[in-house]
Scaffold this motif. Structure first.
Motif: not given
Length: 516
Positions: A35-55
């Motif tokens: 569950a903790t790994v899943t939380y961190h994975a979602r956070a990493w993807v959201m960070h990539m969305f907000g900085t690279v793909l969909f800023p």
């Protein structure tokens, strides 16, 4: 579920603050449960969305609307994220073109836009260095993509305050032969493919590159229209292209303005149905690219739209203008008061009058031969062409590069007759003795003859009325001058004025050194 950030100054509707994501999920703890790994994975993807793909334009938050797409990892892998990135970037480009505030910014995947620009245009392109070693090896899906060629480059030199004008000048100076039309199979991609191996995902969906369909990213819907750029796929460019409405009302739809619309799938159901038929909408153009057909397309394109960033300050014909009318123009005033020189307006100004000249020459050549007024029409066209090209050359800074100044001084009829009489008395009738004239004297005589023939048509060209060009007098124009056969020529060694003498350093500045 992990704790969510508190509503700050921007409010919860703006998105997840990127700083909060980095602070809370920057490092996944060792030995964490699933569950903790899943939380961190979602956070990493959201960070990539907000900085690279969909800023967005602010660059400090990741929108909440992407979070439901990450609840089910299996479903998330079935979405067309590439088309969503393009749709969001197209919409951000459209909105940025309408921004007028000094602090306005551009959102979307600008990294993809930068790679696209470097692959095609030499404007702002950095120097590519040798690629770095790539690891790991052995897995084809982990090989580098085409963007890896720009991984190790030197930063392009451009000052922030001057970059816009410099890049605009370079863009307006580009010609079709300066553009890389085939970046998907160009030398840069071949270098990665031959040196390190290209990721097979780069060309896996090549059959869909020419599809015509709407690209959808939640509220943003933008059409993918490869029919407008078929040359980059090696196909013949049709013109005029098919009329495809991109819907002004669709571009006006904004998530912040239509807050009552929350079900985007229902709101855009017609475009979703069209998207599902994308395989049936691929362009079927089999004719290969030819330079001759592409030139005809460019003629149509340039006559149908604006193709320069910085246009000329006026559209007046140089042939209908006085010389003084092209001196204190808005362009000249802005250049004198500014800090940079914009060459793009000059290119547009000169190019327009050259095209006018080409068209007029074509009209004169098309006039039937043997007509009574054919010679007069030809002479009038040549005089008009002469006036126009003189001013074009003067605008390009070519006033002193020709034997006859591009802006000759105005000579009144009385001064011209007086000058002609004085030259006749000085020559003593020697001009009639052709065999005794030297080549220099004959050349200067022909030059003055041409100047007198065109003085009537060019009386309005100059602006230095008090200036009188000096006459060049040859030996045969002097009284009692010897014949050409009696003249002796003394051979002189050419002097290199820019080469110091061999003993210049030894003299230490005390005088002239010996030349080698």
């Amino acid at each position: 579920e992990p704790p969510l950030p508190e509503a700050g100054k921007r409010g919860r509707s703006a998105g997840v603050p990127l700083s909060w994501l980095r602070a809370r999920f920057g490092t996944c703890p060792v030995g964490a449960d699933d569950a903790t790994v899943t939380y961190h994975a979602r956070a990493w993807v959201m960070h990539m969305f907000g900085t690279v793909l969909f800023p967005d334009g602010t660059g400090d938050a990741a929108s909440w609307m992407y979070l439901p797409c990450l609840l089910d990892w299996d479903a998330a892998g079935q979405f067309s994220w590439g088309s969503a990135v393009l749709a969001f970037l197209y919409r951000q480009l459209c909105e940025a073109c309408r921004c007028t505030k000094p602090r306005s910014s551009l959102g979307g995947c600008v990294y993809l836009l930068q790679l696209w620009m470097w692959s095609r245009l030499p404007v702002g392109r950095p120097r590519v260095r040798a690629p770095q070693p790539w690891t790991p090896e052995g897995v084809p899906e982990q090989l580098p993509t085409a963007a890896y060629v720009w991984e190790n480059v030197g930063a392009p030199y451009a000052e922030t305050e001057r970059a816009y004008v410099e890049f605009s000048n370079e863009l307006d100076a580009l010609t079709p032969s300066c553009v890389n039309w085939w970046p998907y199979c160009g030398d840069d991609v071949a270098a990665v493919e031959n040196g390190l191996g290209l990721n097979p995902l780069c060309r896996r969906d090549a059959a869909l590159w020419t599809m015509r369909c709407p690209l959808i990213c939640f509220y943003a819907v933008e059409y993918h229209l490869p029919i407008r750029v078929m040359r980059q796929f090696g196909r013949q460019q049709p013109f005029p292209p098919d009329t495809v409405s991109t819907s002004i009302e669709l571009h006006k739809f904004d998530r912040s303005k239509q807050k009552k619309v929350t079900d985007f799938a229902h709101h855009h159901r017609a475009y979703l149905d069209e998207w599902r038929r994308f395989e049936d909408n691929c362009e079927r153009i089999h004719a290969m690219h030819r330079d001759s057909s592409f030139r005809r397309y460019l003629e149509w394109y340039q006559s149908s739209t604006r193709y320069r960033l910085r246009q000329a300050w006026t559209d007046r014909d140089y042939a209908d203008m006085e010389s003084s009318d092209d001196e204190n123009t808005p362009y000249d005033v802005a250049t004198r008061q500014g800090t940079v020189v914009e060459i793009a307006p000059v290119l547009d100004r000169v190019g327009r009058d050259i095209r006018r000249s080409v068209n007029e020459i074509g009209n004169v050549m098309a006039f039937p031969a043997g007509q009574p007024d054919g010679e007069s029409r030809l002479r009038a066209a040549m005089e008009r062409l002469q006036r126009r090209l003189r001013r074009v050359a003067a605008r390009c800074g070519c006033r002193a590069q020709t034997l006859q100044d591009v802006a000759p001084p105005v000579v009144s009829p009385e001064r011209s007759r007086a000058s002609g009489a004085s030259r006749s008395r000085a020559s003593g009738g020697s001009r009639s003795r052709g065999p005794a004239s030297t080549s220099r004297g004959a050349s200067s005589s022909r030059t003055r003859s041409r100047a007198r023939d065109s003085s009537s048509s060019d009386a309005s060209d100059g602006n230095d009325e008090d200036y009188e060009a000096p006459d060049v007098i040859g030996p045969s124009q002097l009284q009692d001058a010897p014949a050409s056969s009696q003249l002796t020529q003394r051979t002189r060694r050419p002097v290199d004025r820019y080469t110091p003498g061999t003993n210049a350093l030894a003299n230490k500045g005390r005088g002239k050194g010996k030349r080698g």
